[in-house]
Design an enzyme around this catalytic site. Structure first.
Site, PDB file in Angstrom:
ATOM      1  N   TYR A  54       0.838  -1.205   0.000  1.00  0.00           N
ATOM      2  CA  TYR A  54       0.000   0.000   0.000  1.00  0.00           C
ATOM      3  C   TYR A  54       0.874   1.257   0.000  1.00  0.00           C
ATOM      4  O   TYR A  54       0.708   2.150  -0.845  1.00  0.00           O
ATOM      5  CB  TYR A  54      -0.914  -0.011   1.221  1.00  0.00           C
ATOM      6  CG  TYR A  54      -1.868   1.165   1.308  1.00  0.00           C
ATOM      7  CD1 TYR A  54      -2.943   1.269   0.429  1.00  0.00           C
ATOM      8  CD2 TYR A  54      -1.697   2.161   2.276  1.00  0.00           C
ATOM      9  CE1 TYR A  54      -3.830   2.348   0.510  1.00  0.00           C
ATOM     10  CE2 TYR A  54      -2.575   3.226   2.369  1.00  0.00           C
ATOM     11  CZ  TYR A  54      -3.633   3.321   1.486  1.00  0.00           C
ATOM     12  OH  TYR A  54      -4.502   4.391   1.573  1.00  0.00           O
ATOM     13  N   THR A 104     -13.930   7.461   7.566  1.00  0.00           N
ATOM     14  CA  THR A 104     -14.816   6.871   6.555  1.00  0.00           C
ATOM     15  C   THR A 104     -15.087   5.446   7.016  1.00  0.00           C
ATOM     16  O   THR A 104     -14.482   4.973   7.999  1.00  0.00           O
ATOM     17  CB  THR A 104     -14.148   6.831   5.173  1.00  0.00           C
ATOM     18  OG1 THR A 104     -13.005   5.977   5.247  1.00  0.00           O
ATOM     19  CG2 THR A 104     -13.717   8.221   4.705  1.00  0.00           C
ATOM     20  N   LYS A 119       1.182   3.938  -3.077  1.00  0.00           N
ATOM     21  CA  LYS A 119       0.763   5.341  -2.918  1.00  0.00           C
ATOM     22  C   LYS A 119       1.946   6.292  -3.154  1.00  0.00           C
ATOM     23  O   LYS A 119       1.772   7.388  -3.691  1.00  0.00           O
ATOM     24  CB  LYS A 119       0.145   5.564  -1.538  1.00  0.00           C
ATOM     25  CG  LYS A 119      -1.240   4.897  -1.350  1.00  0.00           C
ATOM     26  CD  LYS A 119      -2.330   5.506  -2.225  1.00  0.00           C
ATOM     27  CE  LYS A 119      -3.736   5.087  -1.788  1.00  0.00           C
ATOM     28  NZ  LYS A 119      -4.794   5.602  -2.658  1.00  0.00           N
TER      29      LYS A 119
HETATM   30  N1  NAD Z   1      -9.990   6.940   5.029  1.00  0.00           N
HETATM   31  C1  NAD Z   1      -8.701   7.161   5.259  1.00  0.00           C
HETATM   32  O1  NAD Z   1      -8.250   7.313   6.406  1.00  0.00           O
HETATM   33  C2  NAD Z   1      -7.733   7.263   4.101  1.00  0.00           C
HETATM   34  C3  NAD Z   1      -6.420   7.673   4.366  1.00  0.00           C
HETATM   35  C4  NAD Z   1      -5.522   7.771   3.318  1.00  0.00           C
HETATM   36  C5  NAD Z   1      -5.913   7.481   2.033  1.00  0.00           C
HETATM   37  N2  NAD Z   1      -7.203   7.070   1.786  1.00  0.00           N
HETATM   38  C6  NAD Z   1      -7.561   6.780   0.387  1.00  0.00           C
HETATM   39  O2  NAD Z   1      -8.784   7.423   0.088  1.00  0.00           O
HETATM   40  C7  NAD Z   1      -9.449   6.715  -0.957  1.00  0.00           C
HETATM   41  C8  NAD Z   1     -10.908   6.510  -0.581  1.00  0.00           C
HETATM   42  O3  NAD Z   1     -10.953   5.841   0.656  1.00  0.00           O
HETATM   43  P1  NAD Z   1     -12.220   5.926   1.646  1.00  0.00           P
HETATM   44  O4  NAD Z   1     -11.670   5.878   3.018  1.00  0.00           O
HETATM   45  O5  NAD Z   1     -13.121   7.034   1.252  1.00  0.00           O
HETATM   46  O6  NAD Z   1     -12.915   4.506   1.349  1.00  0.00           O
HETATM   47  P2  NAD Z   1     -14.440   4.035   1.555  1.00  0.00           P
HETATM   48  O7  NAD Z   1     -14.314   2.567   1.809  1.00  0.00           O
HETATM   49  O8  NAD Z   1     -15.149   4.887   2.551  1.00  0.00           O
HETATM   50  O9  NAD Z   1     -15.094   4.279   0.128  1.00  0.00           O
HETATM   51  C9  NAD Z   1     -14.535   3.682  -0.992  1.00  0.00           C
HETATM   52  C10 NAD Z   1     -15.503   3.769  -2.167  1.00  0.00           C
HETATM   53  O10 NAD Z   1     -14.798   3.224  -3.294  1.00  0.00           O
HETATM   54  C11 NAD Z   1     -15.537   2.165  -3.875  1.00  0.00           C
HETATM   55  N3  NAD Z   1     -14.580   1.195  -4.415  1.00  0.00           N
HETATM   56  C12 NAD Z   1     -13.737   0.402  -3.714  1.00  0.00           C
HETATM   57  N4  NAD Z   1     -13.022  -0.384  -4.577  1.00  0.00           N
HETATM   58  C13 NAD Z   1     -13.431  -0.049  -5.839  1.00  0.00           C
HETATM   59  C14 NAD Z   1     -13.082  -0.501  -7.126  1.00  0.00           C
HETATM   60  N5  NAD Z   1     -12.183  -1.497  -7.301  1.00  0.00           N
HETATM   61  N6  NAD Z   1     -13.681   0.059  -8.190  1.00  0.00           N
HETATM   62  C15 NAD Z   1     -14.614   1.031  -8.027  1.00  0.00           C
HETATM   63  N7  NAD Z   1     -15.023   1.485  -6.823  1.00  0.00           N
HETATM   64  C16 NAD Z   1     -14.417   0.950  -5.733  1.00  0.00           C
HETATM   65  C17 NAD Z   1     -16.420   1.611  -2.753  1.00  0.00           C
HETATM   66  O11 NAD Z   1     -17.582   0.960  -3.264  1.00  0.00           O
HETATM   67  C18 NAD Z   1     -16.753   2.904  -1.982  1.00  0.00           C
HETATM   68  O12 NAD Z   1     -17.883   3.560  -2.548  1.00  0.00           O
HETATM   69  C19 NAD Z   1      -8.636   5.447  -1.215  1.00  0.00           C
HETATM   70  O13 NAD Z   1      -7.788   5.647  -2.326  1.00  0.00           O
HETATM   71  C20 NAD Z   1      -7.802   5.311   0.066  1.00  0.00           C
HETATM   72  O14 NAD Z   1      -6.597   4.599  -0.155  1.00  0.00           O
HETATM   73  C21 NAD Z   1      -8.116   6.957   2.791  1.00  0.00           C
END
Ligand code: NAD
Length: 257
Positions: free
Chosen positions: A162, A196, A166
């Site tokens: 991961y 989230t 990234k």
């Molecule tokens: N939440 C955190 O703390 C955090 C921190 C750093 C980075 N991120 C990044 O933020 C982004 C979003 O994360 P989040 O926390 O909002 O996640 P989440 O789980 O709340 O939402 C993810 C959304 O993406 C969709 N999804 C997942 N895999 C998919 C795929 N293969 N194709 C199409 N849709 C897909 C899911 O259905 C969902 O609607 C990601 O790239 C994650 O790596 C999140």
């Protein structure tokens, strides 16, 4: 200087992957509130339709397109459907991603697990850029934003796939800025720990306390905190900014030790 247009996205169309929930949904709503029409690409079609309905309530157009970003035919369909139904694409939010979560013990996982991190976080977004940039250039406006992560600069155990993928996002964005300019800009937003569904599933009060130990702004992030940075990059206000990564993290690191 007339500042009224700097955050105005009226008449522009944005694709948001993973836009049915979490950071993607907050970003889609934020861009719509500033006038953009929205195409939600998500593999959860029911949730994507719900989000599209909510966005239409703001007075802009919105569509939901079933899309697993790991499938090339879905990526092609997402761009083609968006152009057909909404007339073009000017903004691309490459947000769907994931992996890691401290589960990547090298003695327990396979190279296929690591490949999946790169396919999800890097290759799918790179391919969407390739598909969308010609339409952006044609329209004379283009802004692409990837969701990266603090994991791209932190060093932690069991995060090599991961974190590495990234980190690749940050450097890919910096290089693509040279390929896509001057019409199209490309940047990345790196969230710290953001409330989230993905985070809430592993969060306990003890974990939160540790995470806040090195966080000057003493709370975890919200999806709207991240969406604000997405809006900055998507909008004309950042027209001389490309190839950059900004971290939205309460000023610190939500590491677990
Ligand atoms: N939440 C955190 O703390 C955090 C921190 C750093 C980075 N991120 C990044 O933020 C982004 C979003 O994360 P989040 O926390 O909002 O996640 P989440 O789980 O709340 O939402 C993810 C959304 O993406 C969709 N999804 C997942 N895999 C998919 C795929 N293969 N194709 C199409 N849709 C897909 C899911 O259905 C969902 O609607 C990601 O790239 C994650 O790596 C999140």
């Amino acid at each position: 200087m007339d500042t009224s247009k700097l955050f105005d996205l009226t008449g522009k169309t944005a694709i948001v992957t993973g836009g049915a929930a979490g950071i993607g949904k907050a970003t889609a709503l934020m861009l719509a509130k500033h006038g953009a029409n929205i195409s939600i690409g998500d593999f959860n079609l029911d949730a994507a339709k719900e989000t599209a309905k909510e966005i239409e309530g703001l007075g802009v157009k919105a569509i939901a397109v079933e899309c697993n970003v790991l499938k090339d035919e879905d990526l092609v369909n997402l761009v083609e459907t968006t152009v057909k139904e909404l007339g073009g694409v000017q903004i691309l939010i490459n947000n769907a991603g994931g992996g890691g979560g401290g589960r990547e013990n090298p003695s327990k996982i396979s190279v296929d697990d690591i490949k999946r991190d790169y396919e999800l976080n890097v290759f799918s977004g790179w391919r969407l850029c390739q598909l969308a940039v010609p339409y952006m250039k044609k329209s004379g406006y283009g802004s692409i934003v990837f969701t990266t992560s603090m994991s791209s600069i932190n060093k932690s155990p069991n995060m090599s796939g991961y974190g590495g993928s990234k980190a690749a996002v940050n450097h890919t964005v910096a290089n693509l800025a040279h390929d896509f300019g001057p019409e199209v800009r490309i940047n990345a937003v790196g969230p710290g720990a953001t409330r989230t569904a993905a985070l809430e599933s592993v969060l306990t009060p003890e974990i939160e306390k540790v995470m806040l130990a090195h966080t000057p702004i003493k709370r975890l992030g919200t999806a709207d905190d991240i969406a604000g940075a997405m809006l900055y990059f998507a909008s004309p206000i950042s027209e001389w900014v490309s190839g950059q990564t900004i971290f939205v993290n309460g000023g610190g690191e939500q590491v677990l030790e």
